[in-house]
Write a protein that holds these residues in place. Sequence first.
Motif, PDB file in Angstrom:
ATOM      1  N   TYR A  32       0.845  -1.193   0.000  1.00 18.54           N
ATOM      2  CA  TYR A  32       0.000   0.000   0.000  1.00 18.54           C
ATOM      3  C   TYR A  32       0.882   1.245   0.000  1.00 18.54           C
ATOM      4  O   TYR A  32       2.055   1.206   0.380  1.00 18.54           O
ATOM      5  N   ILE A  34       0.305   5.708   0.652  1.00 23.44           N
ATOM      6  CA  ILE A  34      -0.597   6.821   0.945  1.00 23.44           C
ATOM      7  C   ILE A  34       0.193   8.124   0.930  1.00 23.44           C
ATOM      8  O   ILE A  34       1.297   8.194   1.464  1.00 23.44           O
ATOM      9  N   LEU A  70      -4.691   1.156   6.231  1.00 20.00           N
ATOM     10  CA  LEU A  70      -4.191   0.373   5.094  1.00 20.00           C
ATOM     11  C   LEU A  70      -3.385  -0.838   5.558  1.00 20.00           C
ATOM     12  O   LEU A  70      -3.504  -1.930   4.987  1.00 20.00           O
ATOM     13  N   SER A  76      -8.760   1.836   0.737  1.00 21.74           N
ATOM     14  CA  SER A  76      -8.237   3.171   0.462  1.00 21.74           C
ATOM     15  C   SER A  76      -9.338   4.215   0.632  1.00 21.74           C
ATOM     16  O   SER A  76      -9.066   5.350   1.020  1.00 21.74           O
ATOM     17  N   ASP A 199      -4.721   0.704  -1.712  1.00 23.36           N
ATOM     18  CA  ASP A 199      -4.745  -0.292  -0.649  1.00 23.36           C
ATOM     19  C   ASP A 199      -4.169  -1.624  -1.113  1.00 23.36           C
ATOM     20  O   ASP A 199      -3.701  -1.758  -2.250  1.00 23.36           O
TER      21      ASP A 199
END
Length: 323
Positions: A32, A34, A70, A76, A199
């Motif tokens: 994952y 972010i 996550l 997500s 994700d």
Amino acid sequence: MNKILTSILILSSIYFTVNQQFVFAQTNSGNYTIVIHGGAGGFPENAPDTLKQAYLNSLSEALSIGKNILANGGSSLDAVEKVINYLEDNPLFNAGRGGVFTSEGKHELDASIMFGKDLSTGAVAGVTIIKNPISLARLVMEKTEHVLFAGKGADELGLKLGVPVVHNSYFHTEEQYQSWLKSRMPKQPGETVGCVAIDKFGNITAGTSTGGRQNKLPGRVGDSPLINAGTYADNRTCGVSATGIGELFIRHTVAYRISALMELKGYSLKQACEEVMYKVLPEGAGGIIAVDKDGNYEMIFTTPAMFRAVANSEGLFQTAIWK
């Protein structure tokens, strides 16, 4: 009979193949990424250390919220919403609680969210009583057949759907108020918040939320609630959230343009982001954060600073303000 049986077998084979591909696409990869932005603008490097640290701590807290979701196999979509909820509730940022003032001395908030798995979207513009506009944007996506609600209709939808509402004065912070009183001119544009994540199942979500531009005319809407301009997500390419001079991001369809360069011209995420930020938009327009289908990320800005943060499944966890 043989022809009918053959047709059934062919259709069954197609159905099985399609569903097999769908299941495969949703396999847990364990990976994952972010990224977060808290706005691009002119935050001075000589700002008080306590203020710098307050921003960095806030970015770290927001990043931890999304990373934990996550890392535990969450979506997500949930990660992006919860991260932006935190930023909306934090008066340091121009979204939700810290929203800037219109020329009338009021607050009008915008937000949008997009889910890259099926291109579903939701957005609200000019809301005045919705505590967390990004959450109402998600409900627009999930509970209605529409994409964008604005003004009174958006506020009334929030009441109908039961989201937390507040008096417009809730968004009033003394710092923003004093800034508005002193200048009555637009601040350095771009103080918006956003989050993009992919994700473990390969689903990309992008979201953006803002209080707009300081001293804006009532009813003005920027790029933040506009899918394709300030927000875009497609599992086949990438997710993007923008921050900056909204009018420029609208005119150049920035968020979608980055995805289109990847899809139609075979650009990498880095190539697409640099093409748009450095060659399409003028210097000082703002910034973008983006994540592609392989978990690569970009955080590019042409202003002096952009509050930003990134984390991934490989252990990366960083926050930054200046270049």
